[in-house]
Design a protein around this motif. Structure first.
Motif, short mmCIF file in Angstrom:
data_model
loop_
_atom_site.label_atom_id
_atom_site.label_comp_id
_atom_site.label_asym_id
_atom_site.label_seq_id
_atom_site.Cartn_x
_atom_site.Cartn_y
_atom_site.Cartn_z
N MET A 9 2.66 4.01 -26.99
CA MET A 9 1.39 3.45 -27.43
C MET A 9 0.90 2.40 -26.44
O MET A 9 -0.29 2.24 -26.23
N THR A 10 1.82 1.69 -25.81
CA THR A 10 1.38 0.68 -24.86
C THR A 10 1.26 1.21 -23.44
O THR A 10 0.60 0.61 -22.62
N SER A 11 1.89 2.36 -23.14
CA SER A 11 1.74 2.86 -21.77
C SER A 11 0.53 3.77 -21.64
O SER A 11 0.16 4.15 -20.54
N LEU A 12 -0.09 4.12 -22.76
CA LEU A 12 -1.34 4.88 -22.68
C LEU A 12 -2.49 3.93 -22.98
O LEU A 12 -2.37 3.03 -23.80
N ASN A 13 -3.62 4.15 -22.31
CA ASN A 13 -4.78 3.31 -22.55
C ASN A 13 -5.54 3.81 -23.77
O ASN A 13 -5.98 4.96 -23.81
N HIS A 44 -4.38 7.35 -30.18
CA HIS A 44 -4.06 7.07 -31.58
C HIS A 44 -4.11 8.31 -32.45
O HIS A 44 -3.62 8.31 -33.56
N GLN A 45 -4.71 9.38 -31.93
CA GLN A 45 -4.79 10.60 -32.73
C GLN A 45 -3.53 11.44 -32.65
O GLN A 45 -3.40 12.43 -33.35
N LEU A 46 -2.60 11.04 -31.79
CA LEU A 46 -1.37 11.80 -31.64
C LEU A 46 -0.22 11.09 -32.35
O LEU A 46 -0.25 9.89 -32.54
N SER A 47 0.81 11.86 -32.70
CA SER A 47 2.00 11.25 -33.29
C SER A 47 2.86 10.65 -32.18
O SER A 47 2.64 10.90 -31.00
N GLY A 48 3.85 9.86 -32.58
CA GLY A 48 4.71 9.18 -31.61
C GLY A 48 5.38 10.15 -30.65
O GLY A 48 5.42 9.92 -29.44
N THR A 88 13.76 5.29 -28.01
CA THR A 88 14.11 4.24 -28.96
C THR A 88 13.08 4.06 -30.07
O THR A 88 13.43 3.75 -31.21
N ALA A 89 11.79 4.27 -29.74
CA ALA A 89 10.76 4.01 -30.74
C ALA A 89 10.51 5.22 -31.64
O ALA A 89 9.66 5.18 -32.50
N LEU A 90 11.27 6.30 -31.44
CA LEU A 90 10.97 7.53 -32.18
C LEU A 90 11.96 7.77 -33.33
O LEU A 90 13.08 7.26 -33.32
N ASN A 102 0.81 -1.22 0.00
CA ASN A 102 0.00 0.00 0.00
C ASN A 102 0.84 1.26 0.00
O ASN A 102 0.58 2.20 -0.75
N GLU A 103 1.86 1.27 0.82
CA GLU A 103 2.75 2.42 0.88
C GLU A 103 3.49 2.58 -0.45
O GLU A 103 3.67 3.68 -0.95
N MET A 104 3.91 1.43 -1.00
CA MET A 104 4.64 1.45 -2.26
C MET A 104 3.78 2.07 -3.35
O MET A 104 4.24 2.86 -4.16
N ARG A 105 2.50 1.71 -3.35
CA ARG A 105 1.59 2.22 -4.36
C ARG A 105 1.46 3.73 -4.30
O ARG A 105 1.24 4.39 -5.29
N ARG A 106 1.57 4.26 -3.07
CA ARG A 106 1.46 5.71 -2.93
C ARG A 106 2.72 6.42 -3.44
O ARG A 106 2.67 7.58 -3.80
N ILE A 107 3.82 5.70 -3.46
CA ILE A 107 5.08 6.30 -3.95
C ILE A 107 5.16 6.24 -5.47
O ILE A 107 5.53 7.20 -6.14
N ARG A 108 4.76 5.09 -6.01
CA ARG A 108 4.77 4.90 -7.46
C ARG A 108 3.86 5.90 -8.15
O ARG A 108 2.69 6.01 -7.78
N GLY A 109 4.38 6.59 -9.13
CA GLY A 109 3.52 7.51 -9.88
C GLY A 109 3.40 8.87 -9.21
O GLY A 109 2.89 9.80 -9.81
N SER A 110 3.83 8.97 -7.95
CA SER A 110 3.84 10.31 -7.36
C SER A 110 5.27 10.74 -7.06
O SER A 110 5.78 11.67 -7.69
N GLN A 111 5.96 10.04 -6.15
CA GLN A 111 7.34 10.43 -5.87
C GLN A 111 8.32 9.83 -6.86
O GLN A 111 9.35 10.40 -7.16
N ILE A 112 8.03 8.62 -7.32
CA ILE A 112 8.86 8.00 -8.35
C ILE A 112 7.97 7.74 -9.55
O ILE A 112 6.93 7.10 -9.42
N SER A 113 8.33 8.26 -10.71
CA SER A 113 7.49 7.96 -11.86
C SER A 113 8.31 7.45 -13.04
O SER A 113 9.53 7.52 -13.04
N PHE A 114 7.58 6.94 -14.00
CA PHE A 114 8.16 6.16 -15.09
C PHE A 114 7.83 6.75 -16.46
O PHE A 114 6.70 7.18 -16.69
N VAL A 115 8.80 6.72 -17.38
CA VAL A 115 8.51 6.94 -18.80
C VAL A 115 9.07 5.72 -19.53
O VAL A 115 10.24 5.39 -19.36
#
Lengths: 336, 327
Positions: B101-105, B155-159, B185-187, B83-96
């Protein structure tokens, strides 16, 4: 629209008859935009391209996504007929050949694709993968085929025991060696290499590029080398073509193109491909924006929306590909 | 004050049918705010697994962190609850990640998915406020006409624009650590530099610590302060970027730099590293790079190299590291 008279593009080396030629080739696809009921719109994937590849030489082809590289390779492999223009192999139009001629063409032209994980049949052993072209296209006996298989494996640097294994038992680089063995099985005159090392680890790429070069020297194969790594293209190629949104923007012998790039797009690509040097590389992007949709080409010069030196006339008039130095073609109003 | 991130002797194993894969085998490094660490290595070297281990996002069942510590602002992330980890992920530590295309829904609009971290981490509920915040984040990453873009679908946006959106989402909650795994890498090449520029700008603004995973040394040279080279689950060399490029001490780093074709370097044959990347389920005795190493000596095949330090911040795991720097 950039249409260049086919006659202006000659074989780069005097006296060489080109092995494969594209003469003013255009490929138009009709796509439905706006759902199933939408109007069909024309997508010019390849637009008035003329190119020629002499035997045993390499033509490098670069460009970003949507530039028509893949369509061009399909045209070269006779997987797709051009909408207008001609594709010629050894002087003959590949779309007006008889059955025998067609069979001959497919014996003479083969391909290696980017992803060795999806281009090899996972249910076949290396023996079947590599000898399949021999079974279909040559009257070889089983014994001769086995001999040829062994010589092909040694050609591409795989051990004889590889014949009995499946693709998943190999690493990416070795799988690409299998794909190469299959591609050269029938002693082709031309192999289309579509991003052959992009999916491989950096440490393996040089191995595969060296192998391809060795095979070219040993078997006198011509290559069309499609890639986005400009340094690899320089290393591999004799001539180079730069494409943008379906059209050729610059076409020249490799030394001329790298030594003195003329088109602003080529210059930008070269700027983006500097060798790694900490502290000396700028984070200023050489071009702003991204490639526009090929369904909605800009008026006039198709590069003008991203061009750092575009002028008013670039929006009105489409530049023609013209020879500015012997063998060096460029399509830009602002190059003298 | 403790460093932003300190990874100590991290070990992550994968249990497979054909044995235990030591994907990460004793990785140690630290990162300060405002600093960028480049993590290079080939596929299977453990660079991505190191990053997923930091935020504890390993595939369920097979992957397991078996040892070490991940100290984030002094607190061991391996000890806290999910639970604590979940609060850190995406707020204090985030990912790119590599492929936007796969990280967006694909079935939610950009605005809709960008509001989610704000709702979850900051408890923001007011629609007007959420909308304003999303538009602000999109403006920050250079998306033109953001008010209109929030209604668009991925899908309406470019890479390049998708990667901008992912970056906007990553920084919405003002993180202090950003992990970018092959972000360009994908660009297309001309767009890659635009995104690197964006990441550096964002880093400066928020004083972020950044880990940039890549196989591309020119991306490292453009953006990083220090670089760690991974091979077979270990960091084989680490140091400030100028040091590593000018005086690489590990034969793998040296080979990697030589094996990249460079424009204008006329060579008949490219220098290549022989052999294949190692299988981390069956590592040889001694140094794992020994079978491919151009400078291998007898000792390498039976003696595992320990880390040697050169100055305060350059280290290499090679028996011959001392001599290597001299040549």
């Amino acid at each position: 629209m950039t249409t260049s008279p086919a006659s202006t593009v000659t074989a780069p080396k005097a006296g060489d008859t080109p092995l494969i030629e594209l003469l003013n080739v255009t490929k138009v696809y009709t796509v439905r935009a706006g759902g199933f009921r939408g109007q069909g719109r024309q997508l010019r994937a390849v637009d008035g391209v003329s190119l020629s590849v002499p035997a045993a030489t390499t033509l490098g082809l670069v460009g970003e996504s949507g530039c028509g590289k893949t369509t061009l390779s399909r045209l070269l492999l006779r997987q797709e007929p051009p909408t207008t223009g001609e594709v010629r192999y050894a002087g003959k139009n590949v779309w007006s050949m008889g059955r025998g001629g067609q069979k001959d063409f497919h014996r003479q032209v083969s391909a290696v694709f980017q992803d060795p994980y999806s281009s090899l049949n996972p249910r076949h052993r290396v023996r079947e993968i590599v000898t399949e072209p021999l079974m279909v296209n040559s009257g070889m006996s089983r014994h001769d085929r086995e001999e040829k298989l062994q010589s092909l494996l040694s050609d591409v640097g795989l051990p004889p025991a590889a014949a009995g294994l499946y693709p998943h038992e190999f690493s990416g680089g070795q799988r690409q060696r299998i794909a190469i063995a299959r591609a050269i099985a029938l002693n082709p005159g031309l192999v289309v290499l579509d991003e052959p090392v992009s999916a491989l680890d950096v440490s393996i790429r040089a191995q595969i590029l060296n192998l391809l070069k060795e095979l070219q020297e040993r078997h006198q194969i011509a290559y069309v080398f499609i890639a986005h790594d400009l340094a690899a293209v320089e290393h591999m190629s004799d001539q180079m073509a730069v494409m943008y949104l379906g059209a050729l923007v610059e076409y020249a012998p490799v030394e001329g193109l790298y030594g003195n790039p003329l088109h602003p797009y080529t210059k930008a690509l070269l700027l983006a491909s500097q060798p790694p040097q900490p502290g000396k590389m700028s984070l200023e992007a050489p071009l702003s924006g991204e490639v526009p949709s090929p369904l909605n080409l800009p008026s006039g010069c198709r590069f003008r929306t991203r061009c750092p030196i575009a002028e008013a006339r670039c929006a009105e008039l489409s530049p023609q590909l013209r020879e500015v130095r012997p063998g060096h073609y460029v399509s830009c109003h602002l190059v003298n | 004050m403790p460093p932003l991130l300190e990874v100590k002797n991290l070990q992550t194993h994968f249990i497979t049918r054909s044995g235990v894969a030591r994907a990460v085998d004793g990785v140690t490094f630290s990162l300060e705010r405002g600093q960028t660490l480049g993590l290079v290595g080939e596929s299977g070297s453990g660079k991505s697994v190191t990053c997923s281990s930091i935020v504890r996002l390993l595939p369920k069942g097979s992957g397991r962190i078996v040892g070490g510590e991940v100290l984030f602002e002094g607190r061991n992330l391996l000890d806290i609850s999910e639970n604590e980890m979940r609060r850190i992920r995406g707020s204090q530590i985030s990912f790119v990640t590599q492929d936007p295309m796969t990280s967006l829904n694909p079935v939610y609009s950009i605005g809709n998915q960008m509001e989610e971290p704000l709702r979850y981490h900051q408890g923001m509920r007011n629609h007007g406020q959420l909308h304003a915040k999303v538009v602000e984040a999109l403006t920050q990453v250079g998306i033109p006409s953001p008010e209109r873009r929030v209604k668009d679908y991925p899908h309406q946006l470019s890479g390049g624009q998708r990667q901008r959106v992912v970056t906007a989402m990553a920084i919405e909650c003002q993180p202090s650590l950003l992990i970018a795994d092959e972000p360009t890498t994908a660009l297309d090449v001309t767009v890659q530099i635009q995104i690197l520029r964006l990441l550096k700008d964002v880093q400066k603004e928020l004083n972020l610590g950044m880990i940039l995973v890549t196989h591309d040394l020119s991306v490292i040279a453009r953006t990083c302060d220090k670089v760690a080279v991974m091979y077979a689950g270990r960091i084989v060399e680490e140091g400030p970027i100028d040091e590593i490029f000018a005086r690489p001490r590990h034969p793998y780093t040296r080979s990697l730099m030589r094996a990249i074709p460079q424009i204008g370097r006329k060579e008949d044959r490219l220098y290549s590293i022989p052999g294949q990347p190692p299988d981390v389920r069956r590592l040889p005795q001694g140094c794992p790079f020994a079978p491919r190493c151009p400078d291998v000596i007898d000792r390498c095949t039976h003696e595992a190299p320990t880390e040697q330090f050169f100055g305060s911040n350059h280290r290499a795991r090679c028996l011959r590291a001392e001599e290597m720097g001299a040549s």
